[in-house]
Every structure is written in structure tokens, then in C-alpha cells.
Scaffold this motif. Structure first.
Motif, PDB file in Angstrom:
ATOM      1  N   SER A   1       6.175  30.753  -4.786  1.00  0.00           N
ATOM      2  CA  SER A   1       6.478  29.295  -4.301  1.00  0.00           C
ATOM      3  C   SER A   1       5.939  29.680  -2.790  1.00  0.00           C
ATOM      4  O   SER A   1       5.674  28.358  -1.877  1.00  0.00           O
TER       5      SER A   1
ATOM      6  N   TRP B   1       2.170  21.021  -0.164  1.00  0.00           N
ATOM      7  CA  TRP B   1       3.676  21.049  -0.773  1.00  0.00           C
ATOM      8  C   TRP B   1       3.879  20.928  -1.991  1.00  0.00           C
ATOM      9  O   TRP B   1       4.871  21.534  -2.910  1.00  0.00           O
ATOM     10  N   TRP B   2       3.430  20.450  -2.544  1.00  0.00           N
ATOM     11  CA  TRP B   2       3.632  20.390  -4.466  1.00  0.00           C
ATOM     12  C   TRP B   2       2.906  21.526  -5.118  1.00  0.00           C
ATOM     13  O   TRP B   2       3.013  21.644  -6.275  1.00  0.00           O
TER      14      TRP B   2
ATOM     15  N   ALA C   1       5.648  23.029  -7.692  1.00  0.00           N
ATOM     16  CA  ALA C   1       5.872  22.300  -9.002  1.00  0.00           C
ATOM     17  C   ALA C   1       4.951  23.680 -10.355  1.00  0.00           C
ATOM     18  O   ALA C   1       5.342  23.529 -10.989  1.00  0.00           O
TER      19      ALA C   1
ATOM     20  N   SER D   1      15.943  17.340   1.535  1.00  0.00           N
ATOM     21  CA  SER D   1      14.318  17.306   1.107  1.00  0.00           C
ATOM     22  C   SER D   1      14.481  18.464   0.805  1.00  0.00           C
ATOM     23  O   SER D   1      13.408  18.798  -0.733  1.00  0.00           O
TER      24      SER D   1
ATOM     25  N   ILE E   1      14.813  17.212  -2.938  1.00  0.00           N
ATOM     26  CA  ILE E   1      13.261  16.399  -3.238  1.00  0.00           C
ATOM     27  C   ILE E   1      12.738  17.608  -3.820  1.00  0.00           C
ATOM     28  O   ILE E   1      11.759  17.747  -4.664  1.00  0.00           O
ATOM     29  N   GLY E   2      12.461  18.687  -2.847  1.00  0.00           N
ATOM     30  CA  GLY E   2      11.050  19.660  -3.679  1.00  0.00           C
ATOM     31  C   GLY E   2      12.570  20.558  -4.702  1.00  0.00           C
ATOM     32  O   GLY E   2      11.096  21.033  -4.959  1.00  0.00           O
TER      33      GLY E   2
ATOM     34  N   LEU F   1      13.926  18.838  -7.093  1.00  0.00           N
ATOM     35  CA  LEU F   1      13.733  18.363  -7.866  1.00  0.00           C
ATOM     36  C   LEU F   1      12.206  18.316  -8.709  1.00  0.00           C
ATOM     37  O   LEU F   1      11.672  18.488 -10.232  1.00  0.00           O
ATOM     38  N   THR F   2      11.555  18.245  -7.881  1.00  0.00           N
ATOM     39  CA  THR F   2      10.173  18.471  -8.915  1.00  0.00           C
ATOM     40  C   THR F   2       9.610  19.370  -8.918  1.00  0.00           C
ATOM     41  O   THR F   2       8.815  19.238  -9.918  1.00  0.00           O
ATOM     42  N   ALA F   3      10.121  20.446  -8.596  1.00  0.00           N
ATOM     43  CA  ALA F   3       9.950  21.839  -9.422  1.00  0.00           C
ATOM     44  C   ALA F   3      10.817  21.660 -10.654  1.00  0.00           C
ATOM     45  O   ALA F   3      10.234  22.013 -11.430  1.00  0.00           O
TER      46      ALA F   3
ATOM     47  N   PHE G   1      11.035  19.620 -12.835  1.00  0.00           N
ATOM     48  CA  PHE G   1      10.942  18.667 -13.571  1.00  0.00           C
ATOM     49  C   PHE G   1       9.400  19.321 -13.823  1.00  0.00           C
ATOM     50  O   PHE G   1       9.188  19.437 -15.228  1.00  0.00           O
ATOM     51  N   ALA G   2       9.076  20.002 -13.299  1.00  0.00           N
ATOM     52  CA  ALA G   2       7.523  20.615 -14.066  1.00  0.00           C
ATOM     53  C   ALA G   2       7.900  21.581 -15.115  1.00  0.00           C
ATOM     54  O   ALA G   2       7.521  22.119 -15.589  1.00  0.00           O
TER      55      ALA G   2
END
Length: 121
Positions: A14, A23-24, A27, A92, A95-96, A98-100, A102-103
């Protein structure tokens, strides 16, 4: 041990992907690593979440220290109406994470889905 290796792999890849991709990309890395090294959905979420959370938290605090908390204080006042540089870093990172997370969870569910047998009518 497999979980720790997966954690480190997500964290390192990552970071590397974040140097050249948006940034995504964290994920995408979490999704691919979880798809390649399967584990239970809950474990996949937790490992992916924690890897990116720790990475983004360390990077946020490193950048915050480098610029004497100027940007983080201004952003926290603008967004949260509170002057707290550490809080904006934690938000922040959350948020990162959570994004990862859920991926990774998505990859675990896709991997655990069994193909249905075709039935003759």
C-alpha cells in the motif's frame, strides 16, 4: 503467522502503490492480497483495516511533524471546528482503514462464494 505476513504485505505494498497511484490504491492492494491469501471475512476486514490504518496514521503524523502542525491544525479547524492536529490524523487514518477493510472483506466474500451447479430442466 500467516496473518502477520498478510498485514505486512498489505502495509508495504500500500505504501509503494501510494507513491505512484491515487489514495484508493490501498483498497486495490488489500483486495488483491486478500484474494490471493484467503482468510475468514472478519479476519480479512480486520487485517486490511489495521494495515492501512497504521500506515496512514504513521504517514499523517510524519507529515504533521515535518510542517510543525500547520496544515493539520488548519484542516481540523476547517472540517471539525476544533484545533486538534492528532484528531485529523486519526480521522483520515480511520477513513483509509475502512476503505481497505471493506475491500478486503469484499475479496473474502468473493473468494468464499461457491459456484452453483447447473441444473437440467
Amino acid at each position: 503467522m500467516k496473518s502477520f505476513a498478510q498485514f505486512l504485505l498489505i502495509l508495504i505494498l500500500s505504501y509503494a502503490a501510494g507513491m505512484i497511484l491515487p489514495w484508493w490504491s490501498a483498497a486495490l492492494v488489500a483486495f488483491l492480497i486478500t484474494a490471493l491469501y484467503p482468510s475468514s471475512p472478519g479476519k480479512s476486514f480486520f487485517i486490511s483495516f489495521m494495515a492501512v490504518f497504521v500506515l496512514w496514521l504513521v504517514l499523517a503524523f510524519y507529515q504533521d511533524i515535518r510542517n510543525d502542525h500547520l496544515l493539520a491544525n488548519r484542516m481540523s479547524i476547517t472540517i471539525m471546528k476544533v484545533k486538534s492536529a492528532p484528531l485529523i490524523g486519526v480521522v483520515s487514518a480511520f477513513i483509509g482503514g475502512l476503505t481497505a477493510g471493506f475491500a478486503g472483506l469484499t475479496a473474502a466474500y468473493i473468494r468464499s462464494k461457491k459456484p452453483e451447479k447447473a441444473t437440467a430442466r
